[in-house]
Design an enzyme around this catalytic site. Structure first.
Site, PDB file in Angstrom:
ATOM      1  N   HIS A   1       0.828  -1.221   0.000  1.00 49.89           N
ATOM      2  CA  HIS A   1       0.000   0.000   0.000  1.00 49.89           C
ATOM      3  C   HIS A   1       0.858   1.265   0.000  1.00 49.89           C
ATOM      4  CE1 HIS A   1      -3.484  -2.608   1.610  1.00 49.89           C
ATOM      5  NE2 HIS A   1      -3.552  -2.477   0.302  1.00 49.89           N
TER       6      HIS A   1
ATOM      7  N   THR B   1     -11.537  -4.446  -3.863  1.00 47.01           N
ATOM      8  CA  THR B   1     -10.453  -3.588  -3.375  1.00 47.01           C
ATOM      9  C   THR B   1     -10.972  -2.677  -2.266  1.00 47.01           C
ATOM     10  OG1 THR B   1      -8.597  -2.183  -4.041  1.00 47.01           O
ATOM     11  CG2 THR B   1     -10.740  -1.678  -5.051  1.00 47.01           C
TER      12      THR B   1
ATOM     13  N   ASP C   1     -11.968  -2.742   5.390  1.00 50.51           N
ATOM     14  CA  ASP C   1     -10.803  -3.293   6.098  1.00 50.51           C
ATOM     15  C   ASP C   1     -11.155  -3.405   7.583  1.00 50.51           C
ATOM     16  OD1 ASP C   1      -8.262  -3.324   7.620  1.00 50.51           O
ATOM     17  OD2 ASP C   1      -7.337  -3.016   5.657  1.00 50.51           O
TER      18      ASP C   1
ATOM     19  N   GLY D   1      -9.202  -7.996   5.561  1.00 48.59           N
ATOM     20  CA  GLY D   1      -8.178  -7.395   6.406  1.00 48.59           C
ATOM     21  C   GLY D   1      -7.681  -8.398   7.431  1.00 48.59           C
TER      22      GLY D   1
ATOM     23  N   HIS E   1     -14.872 -12.452   4.809  1.00 44.91           N
ATOM     24  CA  HIS E   1     -13.768 -13.338   5.160  1.00 44.91           C
ATOM     25  C   HIS E   1     -14.162 -13.939   6.509  1.00 44.91           C
ATOM     26  CE1 HIS E   1     -11.670 -11.434   1.942  1.00 44.91           C
ATOM     27  NE2 HIS E   1     -10.557 -12.091   2.184  1.00 44.91           N
TER      28      HIS E   1
ATOM     29  N   GLU F   1     -10.825 -17.278   9.173  1.00 40.36           N
ATOM     30  CA  GLU F   1      -9.415 -17.370   8.742  1.00 40.36           C
ATOM     31  C   GLU F   1      -8.516 -17.667   9.937  1.00 40.36           C
ATOM     32  OE1 GLU F   1      -8.714 -13.744   6.345  1.00 40.36           O
ATOM     33  OE2 GLU F   1      -7.293 -14.991   5.242  1.00 40.36           O
TER      34      GLU F   1
ATOM     35  N   ASP G   1      -4.925 -13.818  -3.748  1.00 37.79           N
ATOM     36  CA  ASP G   1      -3.899 -12.811  -4.036  1.00 37.79           C
ATOM     37  C   ASP G   1      -2.876 -13.448  -4.978  1.00 37.79           C
ATOM     38  OD1 ASP G   1      -4.707 -10.706  -1.990  1.00 37.79           O
ATOM     39  OD2 ASP G   1      -4.434 -12.434  -0.686  1.00 37.79           O
TER      40      ASP G   1
HETATM   41  C1  6MZ Z   1      -7.926 -11.110   4.642  1.00 35.18           C
HETATM   42  C2  6MZ Z   1      -7.014 -10.066   2.804  1.00 35.18           C
HETATM   43  C3  6MZ Z   1      -6.372 -11.269   2.418  1.00 35.18           C
HETATM   44  O1  6MZ Z   1      -7.966  -4.104  -0.945  1.00 35.18           O
HETATM   45  O2  6MZ Z   1      -5.715  -3.049  -1.153  1.00 35.18           O
HETATM   46  N1  6MZ Z   1      -6.681  -9.133   1.920  1.00 35.18           N
HETATM   47  N2  6MZ Z   1      -7.782  -9.998   3.904  1.00 35.18           N
HETATM   48  N3  6MZ Z   1      -7.346 -12.279   4.327  1.00 35.18           N
HETATM   49  C4  6MZ Z   1      -6.552 -12.410   3.239  1.00 35.18           C
HETATM   50  N4  6MZ Z   1      -5.975 -13.619   3.000  1.00 35.18           N
HETATM   51  C5  6MZ Z   1      -4.585 -13.812   2.834  1.00 35.18           C
HETATM   52  N5  6MZ Z   1      -5.711 -11.033   1.278  1.00 35.18           N
HETATM   53  C6  6MZ Z   1      -5.920  -9.709   0.973  1.00 35.18           C
HETATM   54  O3  6MZ Z   1      -5.998  -5.522  -1.503  1.00 35.18           O
HETATM   55  C7  6MZ Z   1      -5.200  -5.890  -0.399  1.00 35.18           C
HETATM   56  C8  6MZ Z   1      -6.043  -5.987   0.850  1.00 35.18           C
HETATM   57  O4  6MZ Z   1      -6.952  -7.100   0.737  1.00 35.18           O
HETATM   58  C9  6MZ Z   1      -7.140  -7.717   1.992  1.00 35.18           C
HETATM   59  C10 6MZ Z   1      -6.291  -6.953   2.997  1.00 35.18           C
HETATM   60  O5  6MZ Z   1      -7.091  -5.970   3.623  1.00 35.18           O
HETATM   61  C11 6MZ Z   1      -5.251  -6.297   2.108  1.00 35.18           C
HETATM   62  O6  6MZ Z   1      -4.710  -5.125   2.685  1.00 35.18           O
HETATM   63  P1  6MZ Z   1      -6.671  -4.079  -1.697  1.00 35.18           P
HETATM   64  O7  6MZ Z   1      -6.841  -3.976  -3.171  1.00 35.18           O
END
Ligand code: 6MZ
Length: 376
Positions: free
Chosen positions: A78, A110, A180, A210, A237, A240, A316
């Site tokens: 970020h 996002t 988030d 988040g 989510h 987790e 991701d």
């Molecule tokens: C929870 C996740 C994540 O939003 O900046 N993010 N949140 N669990 C996960 N599993 C590994 N993977 C990603 O994309 C990045 C954001 O997505 C969320 C987190 O808030 C991360 O900062 P954007 O596009």
């Protein structure tokens, strides 16, 4: 010689998974960034003296990260990416990468970000994302749900478009705005309001994501409730990390989908199954972050056997060096499933998308015509 044959076989096999049409429902924009782009942006900031490149290079290139380390990496990403021009670039590249993989429908999520020091509001962040979508020229992209912008809207094309004899790939894109877990109730509500204002631009829902050890369910609940009342779809989510109380509360909320479901106990599975909430499954992410001990014990198996609604996703793709084709191949080889079964799994995901019925119909037509081509 035998080695070369094995490599060729693997390449041919991978080609098949690439060519299969796929639906991606759980992809975070900044988690899907190309390594090459991230390194380039970091190097440029290093040259400008804003960061020390040698400090961040090894963090970016590291492959085996715990869940805690993943969130540290997101903080770094970020810092590197959150300016309007870079957000636009990443959005464009991410769409191109998913389209190149034969993803025919993508729900990209996002977190709208505010950064007063560079004049960024949540709205201007999202406008930068939309600018990235509009900048895609190598594939046909359909992202506006209503007939407001005829030039950007490519509808009723049941399959990839023929252009000068060559087939151009076509991808439907819809957006989810993420809340988030670090955000306050007010900030979460702001994101929901923004999603409502941007509905006509392809925003179809809200995600809660988040760091799962941060924040409380009660903080986001008012905004999520409001989103639901206003007809936005919600995905959470969920599970987790071990948090039995939160998991039950989230399931009671009856979201349209949930992601992960790694730390579910017997009563959680019962509630999930009785309410038939579809699960977004991210195999590589769960294994890399050790949220699941090994692929053999992944809950995919039980959910698949019970015909519970599920969809394979990347989470991701940049952070975990994966792709949706790789996730399908991984599931097939890990769980002994054939190509026909995997194709059916991809097709069934159409039923869980947040876009409207006409998009579902288009996607069904795409899968029907691909069935013939793929020799299934
Ligand atoms: C929870 C996740 C994540 O939003 O900046 N993010 N949140 N669990 C996960 N599993 C590994 N993977 C990603 O994309 C990045 C954001 O997505 C969320 C987190 O808030 C991360 O900062 P954007 O596009």
């Amino acid at each position: 010689m035998l080695q070369i044959q094995a490599v060729l076989r693997t390449e041919k096999e991978m080609e098949w998974w690439l060519s299969m049409p796929k639906v991606e429902l759980h992809a975070h924009l900044n988690g899907s960034i190309r390594d090459s782009t991230l390194l380039e942006v970091a190097r440029t900031l290093g040259e400008k003296g804003i960061i020390d490149f040698s400090d961040v290079e090894h963090v970016i290139m590291k492959n085996d990260r715990s869940l805690r380390e993943v969130f540290k990496l997101f903080d770094l990403i970020h810092i590197l990416t959150t300016d309007h021009a870079t957000v636009t670039r990443i959005a464009k590249e991410v769409i191109e990468d998913f389209a190149a993989e034969n993803v025919v429908y993508l729900e990209l999520r996002t977190t709208p970000k505010r950064n007063d020091s560079i004049g960024m509001s949540k709205r201007s962040y999202m406008e930068a994302v939309l600018k990235g979508l509009k900048a895609v020229s190598s594939v046909d992209i359909a992202f506006i749900p209503y007939n407001e912008d005829a030039t950007s809207l490519i509808r009723s094309l049941p399959t990839n478009v023929e252009c000068n004899g060559a087939t151009r790939k076509k991808i439907y894109v819809r957006l989810l705005l993420s809340i988030d877990r670090r955000e306050t109730t007010t900030a979460a509500m702001e994101t929901v309001m923004l999603a409502l204002e941007m509905r006509h631009l392809g925003v179809v829902g809200i995600d809660l994501s988040g760091n799962p050890v941060v924040g409380e369910w009660i903080t986001y609940l008012p905004a999520l409730k409001f989103a639901k009342e206003q007809g936005l779809c919600v995905t959470l989510h969920c599970g987790e990390v071990p948090n039995p109380k939160e998991i039950q509360e989230m399931l009671d909320f009856l979201p349209q989908r949930i992601g992960h479901a790694c730390y579910f106990q017997k009563e959680d599975w019962e509630k999930l199954k009785s309410s038939n909430i579809p699960v977004e499954i991210c195999l590589t992410s769960n294994i890399r972050t050790a949220s699941i001990q090994s692929i053999e014990v992944h809950h995919f198996v039980d959910l698949y056997k019970e015909k519970h609604p599920l969809v394979l996703c990347t989470d991701d793709s940049g952070v975990f060096s994966t792709s949706l084709s790789k996730e399908y191949k991984y599931a097939a080889s890990s769980f002994g499933l054939g190509k026909m079964e995997m194709f059916e799994l991809a097709k069934n995901a159409i039923e869980y998308i947040f876009a409207d019925g006409s998009v579902k119909n288009d996607l069904r037509a795409i899968f029907a015509s691909e069935t013939k081509k793929l020799n299934l």
